[in-house]
Design a protein around this motif. Structure first.
Motif, PDB file in Angstrom:
ATOM      1  N   GLU A   1       0.822  -1.208   0.000  1.00  0.00           N
ATOM      2  CA  GLU A   1       0.000   0.000   0.000  1.00  0.00           C
ATOM      3  C   GLU A   1       0.857   1.261   0.000  1.00  0.00           C
ATOM      4  OE1 GLU A   1      -2.694  -0.253   3.252  1.00  0.00           O
ATOM      5  OE2 GLU A   1      -3.952  -1.798   2.308  1.00  0.00           O
ATOM      6  N   MET A   2       1.974   1.216   0.716  1.00  0.00           N
ATOM      7  CA  MET A   2       2.881   2.371   0.712  1.00  0.00           C
ATOM      8  C   MET A   2       3.450   2.607  -0.682  1.00  0.00           C
ATOM      9  SD  MET A   2       4.967   1.862   4.299  1.00  0.00           S
ATOM     10  CE  MET A   2       6.196   3.085   3.832  1.00  0.00           C
ATOM     11  N   ALA A   3       3.813   1.531  -1.365  1.00  0.00           N
ATOM     12  CA  ALA A   3       4.357   1.658  -2.718  1.00  0.00           C
ATOM     13  C   ALA A   3       3.304   2.215  -3.675  1.00  0.00           C
ATOM     14  CB  ALA A   3       4.860   0.301  -3.204  1.00  0.00           C
ATOM     15  N   LEU A   4       2.073   1.706  -3.568  1.00  0.00           N
ATOM     16  CA  LEU A   4       0.995   2.192  -4.429  1.00  0.00           C
ATOM     17  C   LEU A   4       0.652   3.649  -4.120  1.00  0.00           C
ATOM     18  CD1 LEU A   4      -1.317  -0.946  -4.363  1.00  0.00           C
ATOM     19  CD2 LEU A   4       0.000  -0.127  -6.316  1.00  0.00           C
ATOM     20  N   ASP A   5       0.645   3.992  -2.836  1.00  0.00           N
ATOM     21  CA  ASP A   5       0.359   5.375  -2.453  1.00  0.00           C
ATOM     22  C   ASP A   5       1.446   6.326  -2.935  1.00  0.00           C
ATOM     23  OD1 ASP A   5      -2.036   4.846  -1.265  1.00  0.00           O
ATOM     24  OD2 ASP A   5      -1.240   4.708   0.773  1.00  0.00           O
ATOM     25  N   PHE A   6       2.682   5.848  -3.015  1.00  0.00           N
ATOM     26  CA  PHE A   6       3.771   6.693  -3.508  1.00  0.00           C
ATOM     27  C   PHE A   6       3.478   7.139  -4.944  1.00  0.00           C
ATOM     28  CE2 PHE A   6       7.668   6.997  -6.040  1.00  0.00           C
ATOM     29  CZ  PHE A   6       8.311   8.044  -5.381  1.00  0.00           C
ATOM     30  N   VAL A   7       3.072   6.210  -5.787  1.00  0.00           N
ATOM     31  CA  VAL A   7       2.762   6.560  -7.173  1.00  0.00           C
ATOM     32  C   VAL A   7       1.520   7.447  -7.236  1.00  0.00           C
ATOM     33  CG1 VAL A   7       2.198   5.664  -9.462  1.00  0.00           C
ATOM     34  CG2 VAL A   7       3.812   4.427  -8.003  1.00  0.00           C
ATOM     35  N   ARG A   8       0.508   7.091  -6.460  1.00  0.00           N
ATOM     36  CA  ARG A   8      -0.753   7.848  -6.507  1.00  0.00           C
ATOM     37  C   ARG A   8      -0.564   9.286  -6.044  1.00  0.00           C
ATOM     38  NH1 ARG A   8      -4.481   9.024  -2.708  1.00  0.00           N
ATOM     39  NH2 ARG A   8      -3.485   7.619  -1.209  1.00  0.00           N
ATOM     40  N   VAL A   9       0.108   9.457  -4.907  1.00  0.00           N
ATOM     41  CA  VAL A   9       0.218  10.788  -4.306  1.00  0.00           C
ATOM     42  C   VAL A   9       1.345  11.607  -4.933  1.00  0.00           C
ATOM     43  CG1 VAL A   9       0.663  12.061  -2.168  1.00  0.00           C
ATOM     44  CG2 VAL A   9      -0.754   9.990  -2.133  1.00  0.00           C
ATOM     45  N   ASN A  10       2.532  11.018  -5.020  1.00  0.00           N
ATOM     46  CA  ASN A  10       3.722  11.780  -5.406  1.00  0.00           C
ATOM     47  C   ASN A  10       3.907  11.937  -6.914  1.00  0.00           C
ATOM     48  OD1 ASN A  10       5.270  12.227  -2.714  1.00  0.00           O
ATOM     49  ND2 ASN A  10       4.662  10.077  -2.661  1.00  0.00           N
ATOM     50  N   ILE A  11       3.174  11.150  -7.689  1.00  0.00           N
ATOM     51  CA  ILE A  11       3.287  11.295  -9.145  1.00  0.00           C
ATOM     52  C   ILE A  11       1.940  11.701  -9.737  1.00  0.00           C
ATOM     53  CG2 ILE A  11       3.830  10.151 -11.305  1.00  0.00           C
ATOM     54  CD1 ILE A  11       5.783   8.373  -9.835  1.00  0.00           C
ATOM     55  N   ALA A  12       0.936  10.828  -9.606  1.00  0.00           N
ATOM     56  CA  ALA A  12      -0.337  11.069 -10.287  1.00  0.00           C
ATOM     57  C   ALA A  12      -1.041  12.324  -9.765  1.00  0.00           C
ATOM     58  CB  ALA A  12      -1.238   9.848 -10.138  1.00  0.00           C
TER      59      ALA A  12
ATOM     60  N   MET B   1      -2.354   3.305 -15.473  1.00  0.00           N
ATOM     61  CA  MET B   1      -1.228   3.340 -16.402  1.00  0.00           C
ATOM     62  C   MET B   1       0.069   3.702 -15.691  1.00  0.00           C
ATOM     63  SD  MET B   1      -0.545   6.194 -19.336  1.00  0.00           S
ATOM     64  CE  MET B   1       1.106   6.387 -20.015  1.00  0.00           C
ATOM     65  N   LEU B   2       0.050   4.760 -14.891  1.00  0.00           N
ATOM     66  CA  LEU B   2       1.269   5.227 -14.227  1.00  0.00           C
ATOM     67  C   LEU B   2       1.763   4.213 -13.204  1.00  0.00           C
ATOM     68  CD1 LEU B   2       0.282   8.973 -13.720  1.00  0.00           C
ATOM     69  CD2 LEU B   2       1.807   8.021 -15.453  1.00  0.00           C
ATOM     70  N   THR B   3       0.839   3.568 -12.495  1.00  0.00           N
ATOM     71  CA  THR B   3       1.235   2.554 -11.520  1.00  0.00           C
ATOM     72  C   THR B   3       1.883   1.360 -12.208  1.00  0.00           C
ATOM     73  OG1 THR B   3      -0.572   3.225 -10.060  1.00  0.00           O
ATOM     74  CG2 THR B   3       0.418   1.078  -9.656  1.00  0.00           C
ATOM     75  N   THR B   4       1.242   0.877 -13.274  1.00  0.00           N
ATOM     76  CA  THR B   4       1.805  -0.238 -14.037  1.00  0.00           C
ATOM     77  C   THR B   4       3.176   0.114 -14.584  1.00  0.00           C
ATOM     78  OG1 THR B   4      -0.415  -0.958 -14.664  1.00  0.00           O
ATOM     79  CG2 THR B   4       1.426  -1.795 -15.979  1.00  0.00           C
ATOM     80  N   MET B   5       3.309   1.314 -15.121  1.00  0.00           N
ATOM     81  CA  MET B   5       4.561   1.763 -15.710  1.00  0.00           C
ATOM     82  C   MET B   5       5.682   1.815 -14.669  1.00  0.00           C
ATOM     83  SD  MET B   5       5.132   5.282 -17.860  1.00  0.00           S
ATOM     84  CE  MET B   5       3.965   4.761 -19.116  1.00  0.00           C
ATOM     85  N   PHE B   6       5.397   2.406 -13.517  1.00  0.00           N
ATOM     86  CA  PHE B   6       6.422   2.557 -12.488  1.00  0.00           C
ATOM     87  C   PHE B   6       6.943   1.206 -12.008  1.00  0.00           C
ATOM     88  CE2 PHE B   6       7.632   2.703  -8.005  1.00  0.00           C
ATOM     89  CZ  PHE B   6       8.634   3.661  -8.035  1.00  0.00           C
ATOM     90  N   PHE B   7       6.024   0.308 -11.650  1.00  0.00           N
ATOM     91  CA  PHE B   7       6.466  -0.966 -11.084  1.00  0.00           C
ATOM     92  C   PHE B   7       7.056  -1.893 -12.146  1.00  0.00           C
ATOM     93  CE2 PHE B   7       3.563   0.481  -7.752  1.00  0.00           C
ATOM     94  CZ  PHE B   7       4.393   0.332  -6.653  1.00  0.00           C
ATOM     95  N   ALA B   8       6.575  -1.798 -13.372  1.00  0.00           N
ATOM     96  CA  ALA B   8       7.160  -2.608 -14.441  1.00  0.00           C
ATOM     97  C   ALA B   8       8.591  -2.179 -14.714  1.00  0.00           C
ATOM     98  CB  ALA B   8       6.322  -2.495 -15.712  1.00  0.00           C
ATOM     99  N   ILE B   9       8.820  -0.875 -14.847  1.00  0.00           N
ATOM    100  CA  ILE B   9      10.179  -0.391 -15.100  1.00  0.00           C
ATOM    101  C   ILE B   9      11.091  -0.716 -13.926  1.00  0.00           C
ATOM    102  CG2 ILE B   9      11.576   1.681 -15.465  1.00  0.00           C
ATOM    103  CD1 ILE B   9       9.201   2.887 -16.950  1.00  0.00           C
ATOM    104  N   LEU B  10      10.589  -0.549 -12.707  1.00  0.00           N
ATOM    105  CA  LEU B  10      11.393  -0.881 -11.535  1.00  0.00           C
ATOM    106  C   LEU B  10      11.778  -2.353 -11.531  1.00  0.00           C
ATOM    107  CD1 LEU B  10      12.632  -0.076  -8.821  1.00  0.00           C
ATOM    108  CD2 LEU B  10      10.409  -0.522  -7.756  1.00  0.00           C
ATOM    109  N   ALA B  11      10.833  -3.224 -11.832  1.00  0.00           N
ATOM    110  CA  ALA B  11      11.110  -4.668 -11.853  1.00  0.00           C
ATOM    111  C   ALA B  11      12.127  -5.016 -12.932  1.00  0.00           C
ATOM    112  CB  ALA B  11       9.813  -5.444 -12.073  1.00  0.00           C
ATOM    113  N   PHE B  12      11.963  -4.454 -14.133  1.00  0.00           N
ATOM    114  CA  PHE B  12      12.905  -4.739 -15.217  1.00  0.00           C
ATOM    115  C   PHE B  12      14.284  -4.155 -14.923  1.00  0.00           C
ATOM    116  CE2 PHE B  12       8.916  -4.836 -17.950  1.00  0.00           C
ATOM    117  CZ  PHE B  12       8.895  -6.221 -18.003  1.00  0.00           C
ATOM    118  N   ASN B  13      14.330  -3.004 -14.251  1.00  0.00           N
ATOM    119  CA  ASN B  13      15.621  -2.388 -13.919  1.00  0.00           C
ATOM    120  C   ASN B  13      16.387  -3.191 -12.869  1.00  0.00           C
ATOM    121  OD1 ASN B  13      15.031  -0.329 -15.663  1.00  0.00           O
ATOM    122  ND2 ASN B  13      14.711   1.235 -14.105  1.00  0.00           N
ATOM    123  N   ILE B  14      15.657  -3.658 -11.858  1.00  0.00           N
ATOM    124  CA  ILE B  14      16.313  -4.261 -10.697  1.00  0.00           C
ATOM    125  C   ILE B  14      16.908  -5.625 -11.005  1.00  0.00           C
ATOM    126  CG2 ILE B  14      14.484  -5.624  -9.583  1.00  0.00           C
ATOM    127  CD1 ILE B  14      16.607  -2.899  -7.889  1.00  0.00           C
TER     128      ILE B  14
END
Length: 271
Positions: free
Chosen positions: A79-90, A104-117
């Motif tokens: 929930e903290m991770a999801l709230d980060f995208v919702r509040v601090n970006i969207a 879209m923004l939530t999917t994008m953030f976590f997908a890029i993070l997963a592929f990067n890590i």
């Protein structure tokens, strides 16, 4: 992280020869295919991307299925991770329009993070975004969304007027400004999104390979003086591994943030 570094060193020690130091090259990102079906090749980086996507989907499915009114530790983290995208970006960028673009923004953030890590995950050791194809696809997603959103709100003519003819400047300057704005809207925005992400992941991977290749070379060198340099290479590798974690998260944030900015610019009256 220790397992990742050990796996890298062992892999380099097993595959390298004793003839000398072999620095990393761009060939790191173009390995021989695992298998081929006609003209279609399946490479190691494709496997890494599939693994990252599968793990990400499984983690969110588990978090959703076990969701409770009183969240546990795992649910709190999700929930903290999801709230980060919702509040601090969207919400920060899009305001009252945030809800429409939040999936879209939530999917994008976590997908890029997963592929990067995956660049520091044991036995994967390469970022899924270190080849330009995947960043280009995600950048095109952003491009199509902000383009279609602007056209839907203002119509084709209204959108082009808002984007290519900025208000508040003398009209004679449009002969210079409009071509620049056209390149920015239709080329530079998606291109720079993809290039920035790819370049950072390529640079990070090459730095890690360089450090651990040097560690391996110094460790197995016959000279005692060279052996003593092995801890230096290992220390640098560990430091760059920590830095790569930061870069992986930062690039996911920057890419998603800029995507939200571009959407906001497309649907606002002025930019």
């Amino acid at each position: 992280m220790t397992l990742s570094n050990l796996a890298t060193i062992l892999n380099l020690a097993a595959s390298g020869d004793e003839g000398g130091f072999h620095p990393p090259s761009i060939n790191e990102f173009f390995p021989a295919p695992i298998f081929e079906i006609g003209s279609i090749e399946f490479h190691r980086i494709h496997l890494v991307q599939i693994v990252a996507a599968a793990v990400l989907i499984i983690l969110f499915l588990l978090a959703a299925r076990r969701a409770k009114l009183v969240p546990g530790r795992g649910q709190n983290v999700a929930e903290m991770a999801l709230d980060f995208v919702r509040v601090n970006i969207a919400e920060e960028i899009l305001g009252h329009n945030a809800r429409k673009y939040l999936p879209m923004l939530t999917t994008m953030f976590f997908a890029i993070l997963a592929f990067n890590i995956t660049g520091i995950i044991p036995f994967l050791n390469i970022a899924g975004t270190s080849k330009s194809s995947l960043p280009i696809v995600i950048a095109l997603w952003t491009f199509l969304v902000y383009l279609s959103s602007g056209v839907k709100r203002f119509g084709v003519g209204g959108y082009l007027k808002n984007q290519l003819f900025p208000p508040g400047i003398p009209k004679f300057l449009y002969i210079l400004i409009t071509p620049i704005e056209m390149l920015q809207v239709f080329l530079f925005r998606p291109m720079t999104l993809a290039l920035r992400l790819t370049a950072n992941m390529v640079a990070g991977h090459l730095l890690l390979v360089l450090c651990f290749t040097a560690t391996n070379f110094f460790l197995f060198h016959p000279s005692l003086g060279m052996k003593l340099l092995s801890p230096v290479g290992l220390t640098a590798g560990l430091a760059f591994t920590l830095f790569e974690i930061l870069v992986a998260a930062l690039q996911a944030y920057v890419f998603t943030l800029l995507s939200a900015v571009y959407i906001s610019m497309a649907i606002e009256e002025e930019h």
